[in-house]
Design an enzyme around this catalytic site. Sequence first.
Site, PDB file in Angstrom:
ATOM      1  CD1 TRP A 102      -2.201  -2.202   1.761  1.00 35.03           C
ATOM      2  CD2 TRP A 102      -3.008  -1.203  -0.064  1.00 35.03           C
ATOM      3  NE1 TRP A 102      -3.221  -2.974   1.259  1.00 35.03           N
ATOM      4  CE2 TRP A 102      -3.739  -2.386   0.156  1.00 35.03           C
ATOM      5  CE3 TRP A 102      -3.342  -0.409  -1.164  1.00 35.03           C
ATOM      6  CZ2 TRP A 102      -4.781  -2.795  -0.687  1.00 35.03           C
ATOM      7  CZ3 TRP A 102      -4.383  -0.814  -2.002  1.00 35.03           C
ATOM      8  CH2 TRP A 102      -5.090  -1.994  -1.758  1.00 35.03           C
ATOM      9  CG  ASP A 171      -3.375   4.024   3.842  1.00 36.31           C
ATOM     10  OD1 ASP A 171      -4.435   3.842   4.461  1.00 36.31           O
ATOM     11  OD2 ASP A 171      -3.061   3.387   2.803  1.00 36.31           O
ATOM     12  CE  LYS A 195      -9.166  -2.878   3.340  1.00 38.24           C
ATOM     13  NZ  LYS A 195      -8.010  -2.062   2.983  1.00 38.24           N
TER      14      LYS A 195
HETATM   15  C1  LIG Z   1      -7.441  -1.641   1.625  1.00 38.28           C
HETATM   16  C2  LIG Z   1      -6.373  -0.617   1.723  1.00 38.28           C
HETATM   17  C3  LIG Z   1      -6.238   0.399   0.759  1.00 38.28           C
HETATM   18  C4  LIG Z   1      -7.129   0.500  -0.456  1.00 38.28           C
HETATM   19  O1  LIG Z   1      -8.405   0.778  -0.080  1.00 38.28           O
HETATM   20  P1  LIG Z   1      -9.576   1.021  -1.165  1.00 38.28           P
HETATM   21  O2  LIG Z   1     -10.649   1.588  -0.284  1.00 38.28           O
HETATM   22  O3  LIG Z   1      -9.890  -0.292  -1.758  1.00 38.28           O
HETATM   23  O4  LIG Z   1      -9.071   2.003  -2.150  1.00 38.28           O
HETATM   24  C5  LIG Z   1      -5.230   1.324   0.943  1.00 38.28           C
HETATM   25  N1  LIG Z   1      -4.404   1.268   1.996  1.00 38.28           N
HETATM   26  C6  LIG Z   1      -4.500   0.297   2.930  1.00 38.28           C
HETATM   27  C7  LIG Z   1      -3.558   0.293   4.074  1.00 38.28           C
HETATM   28  C8  LIG Z   1      -5.495  -0.668   2.822  1.00 38.28           C
HETATM   29  O5  LIG Z   1      -5.605  -1.623   3.749  1.00 38.28           O
END
Ligand SMILES: *Cc1c(COP(=O)(O)O)cnc(C)c1O
Length: 359
Positions: A102, A171, A195
């Site tokens: 990511w 993030d 998540k």
């Molecule tokens: C799942 C995830 C993403 C991507 O998320 P989307 O909502 O599918 O764009 C980005 N960063 C992390 C750390 C993630 O777990």
Amino acid sequence: MTRHFNFCSGPATLPTAVLERARDEMLDFEGRGLSVMEMSHRSEAFIAVAERAEANLRELMQVPDNYSVLFMQGGATQQFGCVPLNLLGKGGRGNYLDTGIWSQKALKEGRHLGEAHMVASSEGNGYTAAPGQEALSLSEDAAYLHYCDNETIGGLQMDYVPQVETPLVCDMSSSILSRTVDVSKFGVIYAGAQKNIGPAGIVIVIVRNDLLDQARRETPSMLNWKAFADNGSMLNTPATYAWYLSGLVFEWLKEQGGVDAIEKINRRKAQKLYEAIDNSGFYSNPIAAANRSLTNVPFVLGDETLNKAFLAESEAAGLLTLKGHRSVGGMRASLYNAMPEEGVDRLVAFMQDFERRYG
Ligand SMILES: *Cc1c(COP(=O)(O)O)cnc(C)c1O
């Protein structure tokens, strides 16, 4: 009706109590004779839903008053692009820390839309440990440092908050609300909801207000944080039902005692699983102890030819979606807030039994 234990990394398990409440309120929300899904986003009733969700998130994370909380769409992936667009209007470049897949996607978008400098990478240790503060080679004319708190795929979590002169952009898609954080240390925090919060369709952005005036001129308003802040995140029709469900999760989390309380449970859950892995000669997890993720636990079987049997039997035992990401292989158990401790106990018991029979 049976609810199984769902270890999916995302879209992930939701608290059963939240789904029950959504079910009960589905056809007739607060005696209004319609569902939240069917309401105008400008209606008094929905505005109240939206404001309550924001107020509860602010309370749960103790978000200071000089921060805006935005409910956007496009997921965390869209924020990879929003970061350079919204922060590089005054020039400079983005500093990026690479701890996994990511982080790399964010860096790639940073390069695509501006200039990006990689300050350190976990590549040298096979993405099993995070570079320490002393390893960060920061570019001096950077507008921000971007990093990923918890690499959902690799199961690698930062064990410190970097100390830098520039705003920190983080993030937190898979770790938001799983442990306490001091929001005042950050310029921007963003997290996809699917998540640890609610259903897919919403991404939460928490941004310090003084950073809202740095967007590049060409930034589309749908990607512009200030435009969202100025319009209560209702520049257009928001994902109303996902917003409502996220709000129900925030209320549920408050009932559990808030982030402090859930963090204790999360630590206990993760410890049980890591101990089971470490105490077996059959399962393994390669991540350095200090960087083991609280919410995403990848593990491999000593004999990879048993993967199919493990997945089929775990599924039959009501333990769903344990297959690891295709880039890592093996298994991955996601232990977000909504995963009850009983689910982890059942998983550990299953793993021990599987090892006895096949190991
Ligand atoms: C799942 C995830 C993403 C991507 O998320 P989307 O909502 O599918 O764009 C980005 N960063 C992390 C750390 C993630 O777990």
